[in-house]
Design a protein around this motif. Structure first.
Motif, mmCIF file in Angstrom:
data_model
loop_
_atom_site.group_PDB
_atom_site.id
_atom_site.type_symbol
_atom_site.label_atom_id
_atom_site.label_comp_id
_atom_site.label_asym_id
_atom_site.label_seq_id
_atom_site.Cartn_x
_atom_site.Cartn_y
_atom_site.Cartn_z
ATOM 1 N N ALA A 132 16.585 21.812 40.993
ATOM 2 C CA ALA A 132 16.402 22.226 39.866
ATOM 3 C C ALA A 132 17.141 22.149 38.839
ATOM 4 C CB ALA A 132 15.759 23.956 40.065
ATOM 5 N N SER A 133 16.633 22.050 37.480
ATOM 6 C CA SER A 133 17.666 21.996 36.513
ATOM 7 C C SER A 133 18.343 23.418 36.259
ATOM 8 C CB SER A 133 17.075 21.691 35.183
ATOM 9 O OG SER A 133 16.419 20.431 35.439
ATOM 10 N N ARG A 134 19.484 23.653 35.952
ATOM 11 C CA ARG A 134 20.170 24.542 35.892
ATOM 12 C C ARG A 134 21.556 24.832 34.674
ATOM 13 N NH1 ARG A 134 24.315 25.539 39.438
ATOM 14 N NH2 ARG A 134 24.048 24.374 41.520
ATOM 15 N N ASP A 135 21.763 25.908 34.269
ATOM 16 C CA ASP A 135 23.163 25.593 33.328
ATOM 17 C C ASP A 135 23.224 24.278 32.284
ATOM 18 O OD1 ASP A 135 23.987 27.810 34.790
ATOM 19 O OD2 ASP A 135 24.802 26.642 36.145
ATOM 20 N N GLY A 136 21.894 24.127 31.837
ATOM 21 C CA GLY A 136 21.584 22.837 31.000
ATOM 22 C C GLY A 136 21.944 21.577 31.528
ATOM 23 N N GLY A 157 26.396 17.854 39.211
ATOM 24 C CA GLY A 157 25.522 18.181 37.956
ATOM 25 C C GLY A 157 25.788 17.479 36.885
ATOM 26 N N PHE A 158 24.650 16.847 36.180
ATOM 27 C CA PHE A 158 24.654 15.823 34.899
ATOM 28 C C PHE A 158 24.362 16.420 33.885
ATOM 29 C CE2 PHE A 158 24.616 13.332 38.753
ATOM 30 C CZ PHE A 158 25.391 12.070 38.641
ATOM 31 N N LYS A 159 24.999 16.097 32.590
ATOM 32 C CA LYS A 159 24.524 16.706 31.407
ATOM 33 C C LYS A 159 25.020 15.744 30.393
ATOM 34 C CE LYS A 159 25.275 20.332 28.035
ATOM 35 N NZ LYS A 159 25.828 21.529 27.673
ATOM 36 N N GLY A 160 24.031 15.194 29.481
ATOM 37 C CA GLY A 160 24.319 14.181 28.501
ATOM 38 C C GLY A 160 24.620 12.735 29.267
#
Length: 208
Positions: A132-136, A157-160
């Motif tokens: 699940a998505s978390r912490d953006g 975790g991946f972001k941008g």
């Protein structure tokens, strides 16, 4: 806590641009396929099963080039250097005046480093499950298929479109958190970057 067998687990880097809608698994597979080298900075901390800190936080710089070449340089709170030339992995501890060397295959095996430096199919060594998505961030969990991998699973975790955090759960219930900043994918890297020569006067220990 000093990095030993977890060394390679703590190396991730940026991916080329993806759509923000891409899942963690899609971004991971793109990373493995498209990012041949990367460099950046890291910070690392470990907590026990009760959430209590274990040892001092660490920080430093890393660079890698697939398959199997990397340099992981802990600069604070003490210095430690881990270098792989693709065949041999060297771990240098200035405080102990000791260098440990071992084959890359034996050191990496089915560790998360295989995701970073390997060229094969991820599913050959890991069971990949979307989280699940978390912490953006978008997350993917990699669980080793081998029972003697030395860790239970690693969440990425991946972001941008960039891997930003790694959470490694070991068999003792400890969790190591590694955050990545200043990521630069596919930079020009000198061949000498991954060359290591033991300093004069230090003990060299070869591991099977």
């Amino acid at each position: 806590m000093k990095i030993k067998t977890l060394l390679a687990s703590m190396l991730l880097a940026a991916t080329p641009a993806l759509t923000l809608a891409a899942s963690g698994g899609e971004q991971l597979r793109s990373f493995v396929q498209d990012v041949r080298a990367a460099k950046g900075e890291f910070s690392q901390r470990t907590v026990d099963s009760n959430g209590q800190s274990k040892g001092a936080p660490q920080s430093g710089q890393f660079v890698f080039q697939r398959p199997g070449q990397f340099k992981w340089h802990v600069q604070r709170p003490y210095e430690q250097l881990i270098v792989s030339d693709g065949k041999v992995l060297y771990q240098y501890d200035p405080d102990l005046a000791q260098v440990t060397e071992r084959g890359v295959d034996q050191s990496i095996g089915a560790s998360p480093a295989a995701i970073l430096f390997g060229t094969g199919n991820l599913e050959d060594s890991f069971r990949l499950v979307e989280q699940a998505s978390r912490d953006g961030m978008e997350w993917i969990r990699a669980t080793p298929l081998q029972t003697d991998a030395g860790f239970s699973y690693v969440d990425i975790g991946f972001k941008g479109s960039e891997p930003r955090r790694l959470e490694l759960q070991d068999s003792f219930g400890q969790t190591t958190y590694i955050d990545f900043t200043a990521l630069e994918p596919n930079p020009r890297i000198s061949a000498s970057t991954f060359t290591f020569k033991a300093p004069a006067g230090v003990d060299v220990v070869s591991m099977p």
